[in-house]
Scaffold this motif. Structure first.
Motif, mmCIF file in Angstrom:
data_model
loop_
_atom_site.group_PDB
_atom_site.id
_atom_site.type_symbol
_atom_site.label_atom_id
_atom_site.label_comp_id
_atom_site.label_asym_id
_atom_site.label_seq_id
_atom_site.Cartn_x
_atom_site.Cartn_y
_atom_site.Cartn_z
ATOM 1 N N SER A 31 0.824 -1.220 0.000
ATOM 2 C CA SER A 31 0.000 0.000 0.000
ATOM 3 C C SER A 31 0.854 1.266 0.000
ATOM 4 O O SER A 31 0.445 2.292 -0.524
ATOM 5 N N ASP A 32 2.065 1.196 0.574
ATOM 6 C CA ASP A 32 2.946 2.359 0.629
ATOM 7 C C ASP A 32 4.067 2.294 -0.408
ATOM 8 O O ASP A 32 5.096 2.949 -0.277
ATOM 9 N N CYS A 33 3.853 1.536 -1.457
ATOM 10 C CA CYS A 33 4.827 1.381 -2.545
ATOM 11 C C CYS A 33 5.157 2.752 -3.144
ATOM 12 O O CYS A 33 4.317 3.666 -3.146
ATOM 13 N N THR A 34 6.387 2.888 -3.654
ATOM 14 C CA THR A 34 6.796 4.119 -4.328
ATOM 15 C C THR A 34 7.355 3.771 -5.694
ATOM 16 O O THR A 34 8.112 2.812 -5.837
ATOM 17 N N GLN A 35 6.963 4.553 -6.717
ATOM 18 C CA GLN A 35 7.558 4.416 -8.038
ATOM 19 C C GLN A 35 8.265 5.718 -8.380
ATOM 20 O O GLN A 35 7.702 6.798 -8.253
ATOM 21 N N HIS A 36 9.505 5.569 -8.831
ATOM 22 C CA HIS A 36 10.347 6.706 -9.194
ATOM 23 C C HIS A 36 10.440 6.773 -10.718
ATOM 24 O O HIS A 36 10.925 5.838 -11.356
ATOM 25 N N VAL A 37 9.953 7.874 -11.300
ATOM 26 C CA VAL A 37 9.967 8.067 -12.751
ATOM 27 C C VAL A 37 11.025 9.119 -13.063
ATOM 28 O O VAL A 37 10.926 10.255 -12.591
ATOM 29 N N PRO A 38 12.053 8.752 -13.844
ATOM 30 C CA PRO A 38 13.151 9.686 -14.105
ATOM 31 C C PRO A 38 12.765 10.789 -15.079
ATOM 32 O O PRO A 38 11.778 10.687 -15.799
ATOM 33 N N GLY A 39 13.567 11.824 -15.082
ATOM 34 C CA GLY A 39 13.407 12.878 -16.070
ATOM 35 C C GLY A 39 12.995 14.203 -15.470
ATOM 36 O O GLY A 39 12.907 14.371 -14.248
#
Length: 131
Positions: A31-39
């Motif tokens: 539920s506390d997942c994080t996704q890091h999108v570059p740029g």
């Protein structure tokens, strides 16, 4: 030999993403997942929490009129909770086309993804495409 459970989880996630099956993706993420999108484009940044990530996926689909594809090419597992997923990414947006390699480094705790670090082949091309 059977595929490692972490690889199975990521493979299942890619298949769900391709089908637009957000319910299955929710089952695979903490539920506390994080996704890091570059740029440095409007969609780059850190998406914290399952709801924020799912909403971002919806934006990706909307921005590309459903043309976005992430074709899984290979999975690399370290047996300590990391999976590197290499994929071919393609999409059309506002008269632009992108088709390049990408990867996501997954951190898995138990049977859930907790962190997704996205990497792109050409950061300048990605910035141009999404801007």
């Amino acid at each position: 030999m059977a595929e490692h459970p972490h690889a199975q989880l990521v493979r299942k996630g890619y298949a769900a993403f391709e089908r637009g099956d957000m319910d299955t993706l929710r089952e695979l993420m903490a539920s506390d997942c994080t996704q890091h999108v570059p740029g440095s484009h409007p969609l780059s940044g850190d998406y914290k929490g399952m709801d924020a990530i799912i909403e971002m996926y919806g934006r990706l689909a909307a921005e590309t009129n459903g043309t976005m594809r992430a074709e899984l090419r290979s999975l690399l597992v370290d047996g300590r909770g990391h999976v590197v997923a290499v994929h071919r990414f393609s999409a059309d947006r506002n008269g632009k086309h992108i088709d390049e390699n990408g990867a996501i480094i997954f951190r898995i705790v138990g049977d859930k993804a907790t962190d997704l670090d996205e990497c792109v082949e050409d950061i300048d091309r990605a910035n141009d495409f999404w801007s």
